[in-house]
Scaffold this motif. Structure first.
Motif, PDB file in Angstrom:
ATOM      1  N   UNK A 230       0.821  -1.216   0.000  1.00  9.29           N
ATOM      2  CA  UNK A 230       0.000   0.000   0.000  1.00  9.29           C
ATOM      3  C   UNK A 230       0.853   1.263   0.000  1.00  9.29           C
ATOM      4  N   UNK A 231       1.998   1.209   0.647  1.00  9.55           N
ATOM      5  CA  UNK A 231       2.914   2.354   0.588  1.00  9.55           C
ATOM      6  C   UNK A 231       3.357   2.592  -0.851  1.00  9.55           C
ATOM      7  N   UNK A 232       3.594   1.516  -1.569  1.00  6.61           N
ATOM      8  CA  UNK A 232       4.030   1.628  -2.971  1.00  6.61           C
ATOM      9  C   UNK A 232       2.994   2.311  -3.848  1.00  6.61           C
ATOM     10  N   UNK A 233       1.715   2.132  -3.522  1.00  7.60           N
ATOM     11  CA  UNK A 233       0.661   2.756  -4.332  1.00  7.60           C
ATOM     12  C   UNK A 233       0.666   4.273  -4.157  1.00  7.60           C
ATOM     13  N   UNK A 234       1.228   4.733  -3.069  1.00  3.13           N
ATOM     14  CA  UNK A 234       1.431   6.172  -2.861  1.00  3.13           C
ATOM     15  C   UNK A 234       2.726   6.609  -3.523  1.00  3.13           C
ATOM     16  N   UNK A 235       3.768   5.790  -3.357  1.00  2.00           N
ATOM     17  CA  UNK A 235       5.095   6.151  -3.856  1.00  2.00           C
ATOM     18  C   UNK A 235       5.124   6.290  -5.377  1.00  2.00           C
ATOM     19  N   UNK A 236       4.378   5.461  -6.098  1.00  2.00           N
ATOM     20  CA  UNK A 236       4.433   5.538  -7.559  1.00  2.00           C
ATOM     21  C   UNK A 236       3.771   6.813  -8.083  1.00  2.00           C
ATOM     22  N   UNK A 237       2.945   7.451  -7.252  1.00  2.00           N
ATOM     23  CA  UNK A 237       2.255   8.673  -7.648  1.00  2.00           C
ATOM     24  C   UNK A 237       3.018   9.914  -7.206  1.00  2.00           C
ATOM     25  N   UNK A 238       3.446   9.935  -5.935  1.00  2.00           N
ATOM     26  CA  UNK A 238       4.104  11.110  -5.384  1.00  2.00           C
ATOM     27  C   UNK A 238       3.167  11.904  -4.494  1.00  2.00           C
ATOM     28  N   UNK A 239       3.513  13.160  -4.236  1.00  2.00           N
ATOM     29  CA  UNK A 239       2.758  13.982  -3.282  1.00  2.00           C
ATOM     30  C   UNK A 239       1.378  14.380  -3.784  1.00  2.00           C
ATOM     31  N   UNK A 240       1.092  14.122  -5.036  1.00  2.00           N
ATOM     32  CA  UNK A 240      -0.241  14.420  -5.569  1.00  2.00           C
ATOM     33  C   UNK A 240      -1.250  13.316  -5.255  1.00  2.00           C
ATOM     34  N   UNK A 241      -0.815  12.286  -4.526  1.00  2.00           N
ATOM     35  CA  UNK A 241      -1.682  11.127  -4.315  1.00  2.00           C
ATOM     36  C   UNK A 241      -3.030  11.443  -3.671  1.00  2.00           C
ATOM     37  N   UNK A 242      -3.143  12.424  -2.717  1.00  2.00           N
ATOM     38  CA  UNK A 242      -4.478  12.658  -2.135  1.00  2.00           C
ATOM     39  C   UNK A 242      -5.499  13.102  -3.185  1.00  2.00           C
ATOM     40  N   UNK A 243      -5.093  13.986  -4.080  1.00  2.00           N
ATOM     41  CA  UNK A 243      -6.006  14.480  -5.120  1.00  2.00           C
ATOM     42  C   UNK A 243      -6.321  13.369  -6.116  1.00  2.00           C
ATOM     43  N   UNK A 244      -5.303  12.614  -6.484  1.00  2.00           N
ATOM     44  CA  UNK A 244      -5.477  11.566  -7.504  1.00  2.00           C
ATOM     45  C   UNK A 244      -6.392  10.456  -7.010  1.00  2.00           C
ATOM     46  N   UNK A 245      -6.169   9.985  -5.798  1.00  2.00           N
ATOM     47  CA  UNK A 245      -7.016   8.896  -5.293  1.00  2.00           C
ATOM     48  C   UNK A 245      -8.415   9.385  -4.917  1.00  2.00           C
TER      49      UNK A 245
END
Length: 548
Positions: A230-245
């Protein structure tokens, strides 16, 4: 933004990726895939062949690192443009800058502009696949089904997990199973993929056995495997992950079949590898296909939501700054106090080359080191693994047989009484070498035996050994052990194997029935589920598991 500026930016990105490709040393896996390209075939131990073709073409056009990555650098910008064609909103070039920011700020996808690994062609053919599928939904023309066949074949020739993209698409639209043209596309895929399937058959399905069994055998579950997934699913996106998910979450109610397919691909990949995390560790790049659906979904969401857009732009700029710094660090050794995977490889290869001029080399338990050495020295080098290490493409190559009767330096990460050389590898690591005179490989001896019942005390068995070599081999010169393993395929103990036949000479190109004997203690026998046989014909080498 005008179309010409959009295209101009993609050209600039391609040029930057070419520069990065040229100035950054290879990753270990890239060197390994470069070895693939030296032996073009319809398949390889770990992966299908498309990554080797990419490198072969790049190597034909250029040399050194750019000769591995050139196609990837060009393809990245082309892939971004293909994704852009999937956007069909009115006046879309008005949002061109936002789209490019969404794509270029995505952490892991950015990397595929300057490295060549199986995911590189996978992403390209995924973009083509999505284009074909979207056009099928809107027009249903036969030419788009043909394109779908080519795209799916491309996915499969890139990486086996490409089949998951298709599976989750079908799961999102079960009406495809009633579509005759879809099934004709499937037939087309099978025909296109047949050469690889024949290769697997002729080589005893090495990829299937490795990925489905050997890769995770012997592992016990650890909680951090699942956490890191699950950490990797954040890492592949970067700091934009809250908006993207968040955009992805809001898109789950979308009934459009194409959007539904995008949702299913994201959910499917994350769920599939969540389950796989209970068998062993997962890697971030395994879920890289979710980035395309997330990019499309997020971009469309941002065009309709100004508040989210403002926050996203700020976070995306942070991502871009980090990406730029990371690229500079990857290409330049010395900026950080530690060396990364792309640092110092040329130097340690040169260290070994200078000390061992005129001698062949063979690396133990490191196809990565052997591949890097081969690439930077321009000298194809052998590698092998001991009985507890995983097999790889070097097991299928005949490099060892080319070393017959030559003086060879055996290189490993451990020193012993036989050590003749000490090689500095990067800042902290050390490799050790020992000289083997008149090298002769026995790796292709084939032992045939069933998983025979084991008993405590003396075990007497009869096995069959095939000698494929053109000269006879005396088993007196072959030191052998029985590797006793439990149900988790973990080695519990090794015991010496004795050949007890009257005639222990293996005749050239022939089978021999050989009697063997070994002793298992009573306490050990309770833990044992099966065994392997490992052999060597030189004390300076490690025991390697036999083919059987």
């Amino acid at each position: 933004m005008k179309k010409k500026w959009f295209v101009a930016i993609l050209i600039v990105v391609a040029l930057l990726n070419i520069l990065q490709s040229y100035s950054t040393e290879l990753l270990q896996d890239e060197a390994y895939y470069w070895m693939y390209s030296k032996y073009l075939d319809w398949g390889y131990f770990d992966h299908p062949p498309l990554v080797a073709i990419y490198i072969f073409v790049s190597d034909f056009l250029f040399s050194d690192e750019l000769g591995v990555r050139f196609i990837s650098a060009i393809q990245y910008s082309l892939t971004v443009y293909l994704l852009w064609t999937l956007i069909d909103i009115p006046n879309k070039y008005k949002y061109g800058q936002l789209f490019l920011l969404t794509v270029l700020s995505t952490f892991l996808f950015n990397v595929y502009g300057f490295i060549t690994v199986p995911d590189t062609p996978l992403l390209f053919f995924m973009a083509i696949y999505l284009i074909a599928y979207k056009n099928i939904l809107s027009t249903g023309r036969s030419k788009h089904y043909v394109l779908l066949s080519v795209a799916i074949a491309g996915l499969l020739y890139s990486k086996y997990t490409g089949i998951l993209i298709v599976f989750f698409t079908v799961l999102s639209n079960l009406q495809l199973l009633k579509n005759k043209k879809f099934w004709l596309s499937v037939v087309g895929v099978v025909l296109l993929f047949c050469p690889h399937l024949f290769w697997q058959y002729n080589n005893d399905f090495p990829s299937i056995r490795y990925h489905l069994y050997e890769r995770t055998s012997g592992r016990t579950y650890r909680m951090d495997y699942t956490i890191m997934h699950f950490v990797n699913q954040i890492a592949i996106i970067g700091f934009t992950f809250p908006i993207i998910y968040l955009a992805f979450y809001k898109n789950l109610k979308n009934k459009d079949l194409f959007q539904k397919a995008l949702n299913y691909i994201v959910i499917g990949f994350i769920s599939f590898f969540f389950i796989m995390s209970f068998k062993g560790p997962t890697q971030a790049q395994w879920t890289i296909p979710i980035t395309f659906p997330l990019i499309i979904i997020t971009f469309l969401h941002l065009t309709q939501n100004q508040r989210a857009k403002k926050t996203f732009v700020k976070l995306a700029i942070v991502n871009l700054v980090i990406i730029c710094f990371a690229r500079i660090i990857l290409a330049n050794d010395g900026i950080l106090p530690i060396q990364l995977e792309t640092h110092g490889n040329k130097q340690w290869v040169e260290n070994i080359n200078q000390q061992t001029k005129g001698k062949q080399k063979i690396f133990l338990n490191s196809y990565q080191n052997a591949s890097l050495y081969s690439f930077y020295s321009k000298e194809i080098t052998a590698a092998y693994n001991n009985y507890d290490s995983r097999k790889n493409q070097f097991n299928l190559l005949d490099i060892q047989n080319n070393l017959e009767n030559k003086t060879v330096v055996h290189i490993s990460g451990n020193s012993n009484r036989e050590t003749n050389y000490i090689f500095a590898k990067k800042k902290k690591d050390t490799l050790y070498g020992s000289t083997i005179n008149s090298f002769f490989s026995i790796k292709d001896l084939k032992y045939t035996y069933k998983n025979l019942d084991l008993e405590s005390g003396i075990n007497k068995k009869t096995i069959n050994i095939y000698n494929p070599y053109s000269k006879s081999i005396s088993l007196k010169d072959v030191e052998s052990i029985i590797v006793l393993k439990d149900k988790q395929n973990q080695t519990q103990k090794t015991v010496h194997l004795h050949y007890t036949s009257v005639d222990n000479v293996l005749q050239p190109n022939s089978n021999s029935s050989i009697e063997i004997e070994f002793n298992i203690t009573k306490n050990t026998s309770k833990k044992i589920d099966h065994f392997d046989i490992a052999i060597r014909n030189n004390t300076k080498m490690a025991f390697q598991k036999v083919n059987h």
